[in-house]
Design a protein around this motif. Structure first.
Motif, PDB file in Angstrom:
ATOM      1  N   ILE A 174       0.841  -1.189   0.000  1.00 17.24           N
ATOM      2  CA  ILE A 174       0.000   0.000   0.000  1.00 17.24           C
ATOM      3  C   ILE A 174       0.882   1.247   0.000  1.00 17.24           C
ATOM      4  CG2 ILE A 174      -1.946  -1.075   1.183  1.00 17.24           C
ATOM      5  CD1 ILE A 174      -0.847   0.520   3.705  1.00 17.24           C
ATOM      6  N   PHE A 175       0.273   2.368  -0.347  1.00 13.87           N
ATOM      7  CA  PHE A 175       0.950   3.657  -0.245  1.00 13.87           C
ATOM      8  C   PHE A 175       0.416   4.324   1.018  1.00 13.87           C
ATOM      9  CE2 PHE A 175       0.521   2.669  -4.807  1.00 13.87           C
ATOM     10  CZ  PHE A 175       1.864   2.449  -5.061  1.00 13.87           C
ATOM     11  N   PRO A 176       1.210   4.311   2.117  1.00 14.76           N
ATOM     12  CA  PRO A 176       0.650   4.668   3.422  1.00 14.76           C
ATOM     13  C   PRO A 176       0.137   6.102   3.526  1.00 14.76           C
ATOM     14  CG  PRO A 176       3.041   4.326   3.547  1.00 14.76           C
ATOM     15  CD  PRO A 176       2.604   3.891   2.195  1.00 14.76           C
ATOM     16  N   GLN A 177       0.778   7.033   2.801  1.00 16.76           N
ATOM     17  CA  GLN A 177       0.325   8.415   2.921  1.00 16.76           C
ATOM     18  C   GLN A 177      -0.589   8.842   1.784  1.00 16.76           C
ATOM     19  OE1 GLN A 177       4.144  10.245   3.629  1.00 16.76           O
ATOM     20  NE2 GLN A 177       4.319   8.729   5.238  1.00 16.76           N
ATOM     21  N   MET A 178      -1.299   7.867   1.245  1.00  8.50           N
ATOM     22  CA  MET A 178      -2.351   8.180   0.289  1.00  8.50           C
ATOM     23  C   MET A 178      -3.635   7.595   0.850  1.00  8.50           C
ATOM     24  SD  MET A 178      -0.460   7.359  -3.291  1.00  8.50           S
ATOM     25  CE  MET A 178      -0.609   8.729  -4.395  1.00  8.50           C
ATOM     26  N   ARG A 206       4.402  10.724  -5.763  1.00  7.46           N
ATOM     27  CA  ARG A 206       4.179  10.439  -4.341  1.00  7.46           C
ATOM     28  C   ARG A 206       4.199   8.937  -4.084  1.00  7.46           C
ATOM     29  NH1 ARG A 206      -0.877  12.182  -1.961  1.00  7.46           N
ATOM     30  NH2 ARG A 206      -1.797  12.375  -4.028  1.00  7.46           N
ATOM     31  N   GLN A 247       6.632   6.642  -1.638  1.00 10.99           N
ATOM     32  CA  GLN A 247       6.117   5.931  -0.462  1.00 10.99           C
ATOM     33  C   GLN A 247       6.373   4.438  -0.512  1.00 10.99           C
ATOM     34  OE1 GLN A 247       1.998   7.042   0.246  1.00 10.99           O
ATOM     35  NE2 GLN A 247       2.484   9.161  -0.225  1.00 10.99           N
ATOM     36  N   ASN A 248       6.358   3.862  -1.695  1.00 13.82           N
ATOM     37  CA  ASN A 248       6.556   2.417  -1.800  1.00 13.82           C
ATOM     38  C   ASN A 248       6.968   2.072  -3.227  1.00 13.82           C
ATOM     39  OD1 ASN A 248       6.424  -0.386  -1.765  1.00 13.82           O
ATOM     40  ND2 ASN A 248       4.657  -0.430  -0.393  1.00 13.82           N
TER      41      ASN A 248
END
Ligand SMILES: Nc1ncnc2c1ncn2[C@@H]1O[C@H](COP(=O)(O)OP(=O)(O)OP(=O)(O)O)[C@@H](O)[C@H]1O
Ligand SMILES: [Mg+2]
Lengths: 255, 294
Positions: free
Chosen positions: A106-110, B167, B171-172
């Motif tokens: 997952i993309f934690p800050q989205m 972004r 982030q990943n």
């Protein structure tokens, strides 16, 4: 116990037909020695197939090889009649395979919604994106409730649902799942497996999953493969593997 | 000078710093690369503005708009041909590569333009009065331009496909590849935007800064200090770090006897060292490597 070379028995629900995914004698690795030393697997349409094996056996590497993250040195992979042995990830996605990897994806800050949008990164049609996301949110009501929440704030189970939901956005013919139950509480694990079975029944999703949680994984599956040291060791109907004495001794704590 | 006026001066400088650091901070935050050539891109932007001003009298703010697309392409190509090759390798390699780039760029500029100091003298270099404060015209214009660009960048990152991809990649990375992003293209675009913005800052600051081929390292050190103060890859953090540096620098030069404007550089260094000694991960834990466990 079926012999390694023998053709696996299709699951009872599935009539005799061509395999959807065919991994044939694959050798692959990370630049050094081959990690996979002649792996073969077949998955038929509508099946749930579980891959088990000790740590470091090369289970995740099989998935990475199929997905194009690891180069295949020898052997071939076919999907839905198409050769994808050396396909790049983008091409594998377009062929209809989605993957939920072992490490958190997952993309934690989205937000949950933005994470889902990212799942359709290769889709340009905005209307289609919205439609598919709404469809997945219907499949997972819990995600619908949390659509504006940052993904980093979700519980472990919710994150896994988000990963699975996101994988389904591309309307894959097949879903690869690398340890869907890893790090989840037993009750949550059960929900995840129930969801996998539900998707298999309701939308006919074909699933190939890796599981450390051998008993529950096999119980939720039609068939299973055991890998050891980069090679096939056993394969057969899930019930048969669950009762096989050697599999029981190695992976189910004896007896 | 009254305190509030001094504070205001610091804030004006700080707004510029917050903008100037963005490229450095985002490249670090997204790719884990410490761009030691950051200051050289400021220098390139400043020369761009100076050359256009001298040749055709083009205003530096117009040059700032023109230099963005030019340096976007340069940044994109540099990343594509050079940095992407080492981005997966240990940090030290990209650090050395960028160090080499910074020296090369500075020396090429010295060959072309000599080491003489250049300046851009715009007609509006005075100041104006507002509510009892004296506002230097250029610095005020830079301040508001910086805020506007930060807002634009924020909207870009939040709402466009490429912005979201940047972004997501930050982030990943593995997950970004998983959903089908071509991570090297995302990186190239990120570098293009960052280096374009950095050169913009250079063009804007041209009228108030002596321009020379070796002005770069000063900006790189400031970028380090601001990042240590405000954190990585976030616009509000960059602004906060920039404001702290701008205010501290200005107040020190005004209030501490014997400390002239020349000490400005040392201030960044001292702040940087102070933050690193007291909180090695940065004030807002900004100085972590991008990937956990890396
Ligand atoms: N990125 C990599 N680079 C080099 N070697 C790797 C890499 N990933 C895995 N390996 C090696 O490949 C072998 C197989 O790893 P793999 O991740 O496929 O095992 P696994 O069966 O999925 O194990 P686990 O149950 O622990 O997830 C291991 O020896 C591992 O050290
Ligand atoms: Mg694994």
């Amino acid at each position: 116990m079926t012999d390694v070379a023998a053709r696996p028995t299709p699951s009872p629900q599935v009539p005799e037909q061509a395999p959807l995914l065919e991994i044939e004698d694959v050798y692959a690795g990370y630049g050094g020695d081959d990690i996979l030393q002649g792996i073969s697997m077949e998955v038929y349409p509508g099946e749930i197939v579980c891959v088990i094996g000790p740590n470091g056996a090369g289970k995740s590497t099989v998935f990475k090889a199929v997905y194009g993250f690891v180069n295949i040195r020898k052997g071939r992979v076919r999907f839905d009649g198409q050769e994808i042995t050396h396909a790049r990830p983008q091409e594998v996605i377009q062929a209809g395979i989605a993957m939920v990897p072992q490490l958190p994806s997952i993309f934690p800050q989205m937000t949950v919604y933005e994470n889902l949008e990212m799942g359709l990164f290769l889709e340009r049609d905005k209307r289609k994106i919205v439609e598919r996301i709404e469809y997945v949110l219907e499949l997972f009501p819990r995600l619908e409730e949390r659509r504006k929440v940052m993904a980093g704030a979700l519980s472990g189970g919710e994150r896994r649902m988000l990963e699975i939901g996101r994988a389904l956005l591309i309307q894959p013919k097949m879903l690869l799942m690398d340890e869907p139950s890893a790090g989840l509480a037993p009750l949550v694990t059960r929900t995840i497996f129930q969801n996998i079975q539900r998707l298999n029944r309701e939308i006919g999703l074909t699933v190939l999953m890796i599981e450390q949680n051998v008993r529950q994984g096999l119980e939720a599956s039609h068939r299973g493969y055991v890998l050891e040291l980069g090679r096939n060791s056993y394969q057969g109907p899930a019930q048969e593997l669950l009762h096989n004495p050697e599999v029981r001794r190695a992976f189910l704590g004896g007896r | 000078m009254p305190f509030l006026q001094a504070l205001l001066n610091g804030i004006l400088v700080g707004g510029f710093y917050g903008f100037m650091v963005l490229g450095f901070s985002i490249i670090w935050g997204v790719m884990g690369i410490i761009n030691l050539a950051h200051g050289e891109y400021v220098m390139v932007g400043a020369y761009f503005a100076w050359a256009l001003f001298r040749a055709m009298g083009i205003d530096p703010f117009v040059s700032a708009l023109l230099v963005f697309p030019v340096m976007f392409v340069v940044g994109y190509v540099l990343q594509w041909l050079l940095i992407n090759r080492v981005v997966e390798r240990p940090h030290l390699i990209s650090l050395l590569l960028n160090f080499g780039l910074s020296i090369s760029i500075a020396n090429v500029y010295k060959l072309i333009y000599t080491a003489d100091y250049r300046s851009v003298t715009v007609p509006y270099s005075g100041s104006f009065e507002l509510a009892g404060f004296t506002l230097p015209t250029i610095k005020t214009a830079i301040f508001f331009a910086a805020l506007a660009i930060m807002l634009a960048l924020h909207l870009f990152l939040q709402h466009t496909r490429l912005g979201k991809a940047i972004r997501a990649a930050a982030q990943n990375k593995e997950a970004a590849k998983m959903v089908g992003m071509d991570i090297h293209r995302v990186y190239a675009a990120t570098a293009g935007i960052c280096i374009g913005l950095t050169a913009m800052a250079g063009a804007m600051v041209a009228p108030i800064q002596p321009i020379s081929p070796f002005m770069g390292p000063l900006f790189t050190v400031k970028a380090f200090a601001i990042t240590a103060l405000g954190g990585l890859g976030r616009i509000p953090g960059a602004l906060l770090g920039g404001l702290i540096l701008g205010i501290v620098e200005t107040l020190l030069t005004i209030y501490v006897p014997g400390v002239g404007a020349k000490v400005g550089t040392a201030v960044s260094f001292i702040l940087l060292v102070f933050v690193l000694v007291t909180r090695p991960q940065g004030l807002l834990s900004g100085l972590r490597p991008v990937e956990e466990g890396a």
